[in-house]
Design a protein around this motif. Structure first.
Motif, PDB file in Angstrom:
ATOM      1  N   ILE A 385      -8.008  11.621  12.664  1.00 61.11           N
ATOM      2  CA  ILE A 385      -8.778  11.729  13.904  1.00 61.11           C
ATOM      3  C   ILE A 385      -8.410  10.638  14.916  1.00 61.11           C
ATOM      4  N   PHE A 386      -7.996   9.490  14.409  1.00 64.57           N
ATOM      5  CA  PHE A 386      -7.709   8.384  15.323  1.00 64.57           C
ATOM      6  C   PHE A 386      -6.526   8.710  16.249  1.00 64.57           C
ATOM      7  N   CYS A 387      -5.680   9.655  15.827  1.00 62.37           N
ATOM      8  CA  CYS A 387      -4.560  10.095  16.667  1.00 62.37           C
ATOM      9  C   CYS A 387      -5.053  10.643  17.995  1.00 62.37           C
ATOM     10  N   THR A 388      -6.117  11.433  17.935  1.00 67.87           N
ATOM     11  CA  THR A 388      -6.655  12.036  19.155  1.00 67.87           C
ATOM     12  C   THR A 388      -7.068  10.946  20.132  1.00 67.87           C
ATOM     13  N   SER A 398      -8.143   3.059  22.440  1.00 70.07           N
ATOM     14  CA  SER A 398      -8.010   2.762  21.019  1.00 70.07           C
ATOM     15  C   SER A 398      -8.527   1.368  20.716  1.00 70.07           C
ATOM     16  N   VAL A 399      -8.160   0.411  21.570  1.00 68.24           N
ATOM     17  CA  VAL A 399      -8.606  -0.958  21.348  1.00 68.24           C
ATOM     18  C   VAL A 399     -10.126  -1.027  21.469  1.00 68.24           C
ATOM     19  N   PHE A 400     -10.667  -0.260  22.409  1.00 69.88           N
ATOM     20  CA  PHE A 400     -12.124  -0.264  22.569  1.00 69.88           C
ATOM     21  C   PHE A 400     -12.801   0.235  21.289  1.00 69.88           C
ATOM     22  N   VAL A 401     -12.307   1.365  20.766  1.00 68.25           N
ATOM     23  CA  VAL A 401     -12.893   1.923  19.550  1.00 68.25           C
ATOM     24  C   VAL A 401     -12.782   0.931  18.395  1.00 68.25           C
ATOM     25  N   MET A 402     -11.588   0.330  18.254  1.00 73.12           N
ATOM     26  CA  MET A 402     -11.382  -0.612  17.156  1.00 73.12           C
ATOM     27  C   MET A 402     -12.290  -1.834  17.316  1.00 73.12           C
ATOM     28  N   PHE A 405     -15.758  -1.071  16.304  1.00 74.59           N
ATOM     29  CA  PHE A 405     -15.837  -1.014  14.847  1.00 74.59           C
ATOM     30  C   PHE A 405     -15.943  -2.412  14.251  1.00 74.59           C
ATOM     31  N   ILE A 406     -15.113  -3.316  14.765  1.00 73.34           N
ATOM     32  CA  ILE A 406     -15.103  -4.681  14.243  1.00 73.34           C
ATOM     33  C   ILE A 406     -16.435  -5.371  14.570  1.00 73.34           C
ATOM     34  N   PHE A 407     -16.951  -5.146  15.794  1.00 72.95           N
ATOM     35  CA  PHE A 407     -18.274  -5.693  16.146  1.00 72.95           C
ATOM     36  C   PHE A 407     -19.315  -5.196  15.155  1.00 72.95           C
TER      37      PHE A 407
ATOM     38  N   ILE B  25      -4.094  -4.179  16.212  1.00 77.84           N
ATOM     39  CA  ILE B  25      -3.918  -4.196  17.669  1.00 77.84           C
ATOM     40  C   ILE B  25      -2.433  -4.399  18.000  1.00 77.84           C
ATOM     41  N   THR B  26      -1.787  -5.287  17.220  1.00 78.30           N
ATOM     42  CA  THR B  26      -0.360  -5.543  17.443  1.00 78.30           C
ATOM     43  C   THR B  26       0.455  -4.276  17.239  1.00 78.30           C
ATOM     44  N   GLN B  27       0.153  -3.574  16.147  1.00 73.41           N
ATOM     45  CA  GLN B  27       0.893  -2.339  15.866  1.00 73.41           C
ATOM     46  C   GLN B  27       0.624  -1.301  16.965  1.00 73.41           C
ATOM     47  N   LEU B  28      -0.628  -1.234  17.400  1.00 72.78           N
ATOM     48  CA  LEU B  28      -0.998  -0.308  18.471  1.00 72.78           C
ATOM     49  C   LEU B  28      -0.215  -0.635  19.745  1.00 72.78           C
ATOM     50  N   PHE B  29      -0.114  -1.920  20.006  1.00 69.77           N
ATOM     51  CA  PHE B  29       0.623  -2.367  21.194  1.00 69.77           C
ATOM     52  C   PHE B  29       2.084  -1.956  21.095  1.00 69.77           C
ATOM     53  N   SER B  30       2.669  -2.155  19.928  1.00 69.16           N
ATOM     54  CA  SER B  30       4.094  -1.831  19.810  1.00 69.16           C
ATOM     55  C   SER B  30       4.316  -0.331  19.881  1.00 69.16           C
TER      56      SER B  30
END
Lengths: 486, 614
Positions: A385-388, A398-402, A405-407, B25-30
């Motif tokens: 699902i993360f591909c979408t 993607s960074v926002f979602v991640m 999650f981390i928060f 995040i690094t992998q996502l960036f690359s």
């Protein structure tokens, strides 16, 4: 200690609720996106029960209701009922093996009318409760071997049952609970062992057939011996705190390693592996001697570590070539970059990377993904699902979602730490660990960093049982937290 | 009872969480930012650029007559996954094939070696270019054969059955073509011979594309952005050729049963009116389903019908070459129109003798051309090479070479057809290499009568005629007169000058007119057409070649022509009558009754060439 419902609402942690709501909403939208067909025009009816998004919405409603019910049950009830819940779900899991319908080789689903549920999802919160209740007992001492083994047993039982259901991936999740034991005082050796095992395996397999630039020695054999020396000597310094032993070991190992390397290159060529093994043997003997001479009891663990690591190293290749099934072997080889198999085992991950990579900085926009819409990524609404999100929302999304999650995970750790008793804290860590492991394996797999292991991304992957399971897991903790003594 | 031992471990645990977060995040960036590779991979995954083929340009003759056009042809295709409940027998009956053939075709489609692009989900070709009748029946019953489709394509069609080597041929592109020009893709067609090749860029048009979305199974899911990125196909440009198709047909008719060529040029424009190479073939043979079989037969024919002899054959020009020598002699002051040389049975110098036929002696230029006197031109060259102004034989030889090259000999003229050869004009270095330093005019004397080392293509001979008709100018001969919405190359519009002045050419023309009125070309003396001509009887290993060079009318030339009939004997035997008939046809628009009869006789005459490869 009865409280009114009103005060409960005031006492629960709304930050967690907000993060949960945010993740669940984004997850549902991702399912809408991934199941929406590209040729559909006009506004799709995402609540249609015929669509997966509609079904998921229904399950989310059910889960919210279940979560509400869970929050009405006070903390001590959970604590007292945990053995019964544990026993009941384990039994259900066992029964499942025999009555389940076979779905792609897995026997983990039981059908009730038109609904199918996966009991393994409910075994998670049961095990988390049981483990926490066990740790929470006043007389529990992790240094007591009997207590420790019992705790491990609580974790292993569901793993065995789930493996019998042929769901190896889901079974792995329970390993996360060892983090709870670590937090409660389990020796860090186990964590270290796990991390080193991964390092030795990766280095050993990946560089097995690669030789050092100047000597005919396999990097896959040489590098692990160096890593063993570094880790064991560091442990002597920082964990055993035996400064003298540390100095002796560091000097001999560094000196001998460098000398043998230098001699082999410039003077006489010989197999430097011999020196490495002699050094490791020396280390073991020296450490054991110091137990006697200086009463350095912890040295025994370091010695065991060294011997275990060497044995592990040797068995890696054996396991790789003789124990693993061909498809598992290929998965590992593809992941380590030893094999490129874009149409076979590597296909999923390759397509997943293409989908995410094509999202760029801002993504293609909601419902505009081409790779996911056109079925290039398999399992795109469940495990992948993360591909979408990667394709449609880009790097930013993607960074926002991640980050959310981390928060979410760090918030649970924070809540766990503010508990006054071990039961509550252990349960907090248990669910934080479970969410964390799901996050790590699922997103790591989609990004091509972890082998393909089919476990869902909490609140995102399509699936009623898993959403319900995660909601229950969380809501119990919210009530436990609300009930804490201040 | 809060137990605070090991509390610091929360930092280790949170640290692990953050470490994983940063790694990801690094992998996502690359993947998403530092690397473009995935974007293009995604596009090639999902976008299927369907090519829309334009129709190829048509060809017309100078009078607007349609020569080459396109006809639809039908391929039967199928999508393996979509076939349901196929009645194989019925299909075989409809397509007129046997069950075995059906099985063989299916197997061939599924064979990855023959068909690397095989997929169960995409269209596969079952049969190509089925006959019209079968197509009609198939179309009627198409609904019975679920999963089978009809694909329309175009094949070339010809109206007259002549000029095969000029129109040329179309074939599937090779890897070499694809590497050279990114326009082409596997399976495209390209002109490989003749005009189809030399005007490929104008004829092919521009392919269009439709951007379609394709799913993981290769199935088309619809148009991308409702066709916003689509480009329409642009049809190929039509060509108007300078050919007069009736003249071309007459030429091919006259050369039947003979090997040779006829080239006619409009002197004023350099436009080629006809270019016959015999034996010829019907270009329709190289289209359709029997193409492969026919092509094999034509290319293994020992008389080489696929060779365009008019530009690829090099021959000794024989006495037609004397006209060029005369022009040069006058220009260089070797002779004046009044200069006469003796001829008693030929050119005799010391012990060297080059024979000539019987005629009055001595001869001046006009009679020398009219009677085709060998001795006159040998003496001319001998005198020229001895002239002190050049300072030696070799220098004189190269002056001679320069004159010949200025007349378009020795190098390919640059006609708009592929494969033109250059012929041979020797220079001083050439002879020095062969004879050493001590060679004289006598050594090379036969070049003055168009023999020896000199060879020309029939096109170059015709161009010599056009140059004389123009009194010293010519435009590079070409076969395409107009390109639709485009211009032809400027080299086909700008005249070139030879090193000889118009005044000198006038004297040559007088001689050529004399040849027709009272010389070797009397058979070409058609009242009112004012034909000028020169015969040639080119010596070679076998029987002499029969050659004719001419133009008409004398004062306002409309046509210049060369006729070359291999082993045809004297120039007067085939060359003169064929040339005369062609000029009559072109200038008067038809042949007189008497000429029609003559044409039939010539067409029926057969020359035997033996069994050897030619």
């Amino acid at each position: 200690m009865e409280r009114t419902r009103d005060s409960i609402i005031k006492r629960i942690d709304w930050w967690t609720i907000v993060l949960f709501a945010l993740l669940a909403t984004m997850g549902w939208l991702a399912i809408c996106g991934s199941t929406h067909s590209y040729i559909d025009t006009g506004i799709a009816d995402f609540f249609n029960q015929g669509e997966r998004s509609g079904k998921q919405a229904m399950w989310m409603g059910i889960s919210l209701f279940a979560g509400f019910i869970m929050m009405c049950i006070p903390k001590h009830t959970y604590r007292n009922l945990s053995p019964i819940i544990y026993a009941a779900t384990m039994l259900l899991g066992l029964v499942t093996i025999f009555i389940a319908t076979d779905i792609k080789g897995s026997r983990s689903w039981i059908s009730a009318g038109s609904i199918r549920i996966q009991p393994a999802e409910f075994m998670k919160f049961a095990t988390a409760l049981m483990l926490s209740a066990f740790i929470g007992r006043r007389e529990f001492k992790i240094s007591n071997n009997e207590d420790f083994l019992k705790a491990v047993g609580i974790i292993l039982l569901p793993m065995i049952i789930i493996m019998a259901q042929k769901e190896t991936g889901s079974a792995l999740v329970y390993l996360a609970l060892f983090l709870v034991l670590y937090r409660e005082g389990m020796t860090g050796i186990f964590l270290l062992a796990a991390v080193s095992a991964i390092i030795y395996f990766v280095v050993g397999i990946k560089y097995d057939s690669e030789l050092m630039s100047k000597l005919p020695v396999s990097i896959g054999q040489y590098a692990p011996t160096i890593i063993i020396q570094i880790i064991s000597i560091a442990v002597v310094k920082f964990w055993c705190k035996n400064n003298k032993t540390f100095t002796v070991l560091l000097t001999t190992n560094a000196l001998m390693t460098l000398c043998s390397y230098w001699v082999a290159i410039y003077l006489v060529e010989f197999n430097i592996m011999t020196v490495q093994y002699l050094l490791l043997a020396f280390n073991v003997i020296y450490l054991l001697l110091q137990i006697r001479l200086r009463k350095e009891k912890r040295n025994i663990w370091v010695a065991i570590y060294i011997i275990g690591a060497i044995a592990f190293n040797y068995s890696c290749n054996y396991v790789m070539h003789n124990v693993l099934k061909p498809h598992q072997k290929v998965r590992i080889e593809v992941l380590l970059g030893l094999k490129e198999e874009l149409n076979g085992a590597g296909y999923n991950v390759h397509q997943s990377k293409i989908a995410i990579g094509s999202g760029g900085v801002f993504g293609k926009g909601f419902l505009n993904g081409t790779q996911t819409k056109l079925n290039y990524v398999p399992e795109q609404d469940t495990d992948f699902i993360f591909c979408t999100i990667g394709e449609e929302q880009g790097f930013v999304g993607s960074v926002f979602v991640m980050t959310m999650f981390i928060f979410f995970i760090l918030r649970i750790i924070h809540l766990a730490e503010r508990q006054n008793d071990r039961f509550a804290r252990a349960y907090g860590y248990a669910i934080a660990s479970i969410f964390f492991l799901h996050f790590t394996i699922n997103i790591g797999m989609v990004l091509g960093l972890v082998p393909v292991i089919g476990i869902p991304l909490p609140f995102f992957s399509y699936g009623g049982s898993s959403f319900l399971g995660f909601t229950i897991l969380l809501s119990i903790f919210l009530r436990i937290d609300a009930d804490r003594e201040r | 009872m809060k137990d605070n031992s090991y509390e610091s471990r929360k930092y280790i645990l949170s640290g692990i969480v953050l470490l994983i977060f940063i790694t990801y995040i690094t992998q996502l960036f690359s993947l998403q930012i530092s690397n473009d590779e995935y974007k293009s991979k995604a596009d090639s995954n999902a976008f299927y650029k369907k090519t829309i083929y334009p129709s190829r340009g048509q060809m017309y003759d100078r009078n607007g007559e349609l020569l080459v056009y396109n006809k639809p042809a039908y391929d039967i295709t199928f999508v393996p996954r979509e076939i349901k409940g196929l009645d194989t027998l019925e299909l075989c009956k409809t397509l007129n094939i046997t069950l075995e053939e059906f099985g063989a075709r299916m197997e061939r489609v599924r064979n990855k070696k023959h068909n690397p692009g095989f997929s169960n989900y995409t269209e596969q070709v079952f049969m190509t270019q089925i006959p019209m009748e079968d197509f009609a029946v198939f179309q009627e019953k198409n609904f019975l054969f679920k999963g089978f489709y009809i694909r329309k394509r175009y094949v070339r069609q010809y109206n007259h059955g002549v000029a095969g080597v000029l129109f040329g041929d179309i074939g599937e592109v090779s890897q070499r073509h694809i590497d050279k020009d990114s326009y082409y893709q596997r399976g495209d067609y390209i002109g490989t011979q003749g005009l189809e090749a030399s005007y490929e860029k104008q004829l092919r048009g521009e392919k269009g594309t439709e951007v379609l979305l394709r799913d993981a199974h290769g199935r088309i899911q619809g148009k991308y952005q409702e066709g916003a990125l689509d480009t329409p196909a642009v049809r190929g440009k039509n060509l108007t050729l300078s050919l007069d198709i009736e003249l071309q047909m007459l030429g091919e008719h006259l050369l039947k049963n003979k090997i040779g060529s006829i080239v006619a040029i409009e002197p004023e424009s350099g436009e080629i009116l006809c270019m016959v190479s015999s034996p010829s073939y019907d270009p329709t043979l190289l289209t359709g389903r029997d193409r492969g079989k026919n092509h094999k037969a034509l290319s293994s024919d020992k008389n080489k019908p696929l060779l365009n002899r008019a530009i690829m054959g090099t021959y000794p020009p024989g006495s037609t070459f004397k006209t060029s020598q005369a022009a040069m002699f006058l220009e260089e002051g070797v002779v004046t129109p009044q200069t006469a040389f003796p001829c008693h049975g030929g050119f005799i110098f010391n012990k060297f003798k080059l024979g000539c036929h019987a005629h009055s002696s001595p001869t001046a230029l006009k009679e020398a051309i009219g009677t085709s006197c060998n001795a006159y031109f040998c003496w001319g060259l001998h005198k020229m090479f001895g002239m002190s102004k050049y300072g030696g034989t070799k220098a004189a030889m190269n002056v001679w070479r320069d004159y010949m090259v200025s007349m378009g000999f020795g190098y390919a003229l640059g006609v708009d057809l592929p494969g033109e050869v250059r012929g041979m004009i020797p220079n001083a270095e050439y002879y020095t290499r062969h004879y050493g330093n001590y060679w004289r005019a006598v050594t090379v004397i036969s070049i003055s009568i168009g023999q020896g080392e000199v060879t020309l293509t029939p096109l170059q001979i015709a161009n010599l005629g056009a140059t004389i008709a123009n009194r010293g100018k010519y435009i590079i001969p070409h076969i395409v007169k107009e390109v639709e919405n485009d211009t032809i190359a400027s080299k086909y519009l700008t005249p070139k000058s030879t090193m000889v002045s118009a005044a000198s050419y006038e004297e040559v023309i007088k001689g050529m007119r004399h040849a027709v009125i009272d010389g070797t070309c009397r058979a070409a003396n058609i009242p009112g057409l004012d034909i000028c001509g020169k015969t040639g009887t080119a010596e070679n290993k076998g029987k002499d070649h029969s050659v004719f060079l001419g133009f008409a009318p004398m004062d306002a030339p409309k046509i210049a022509i060369s006729v070359y009939v291999e082993n045809g004997g004297f120039g007067a035997e085939y060359g003169v009558p064929i040339g005369a008939l062609m000029m009559e046809k072109y200038l008067t628009g038809s042949l007189s009754e008497e000429s029609e009869k003559k044409a039939e006789t010539i067409s029926k005459k057969k020359i035997y060439y033996g069994k050897d490869e030619r």
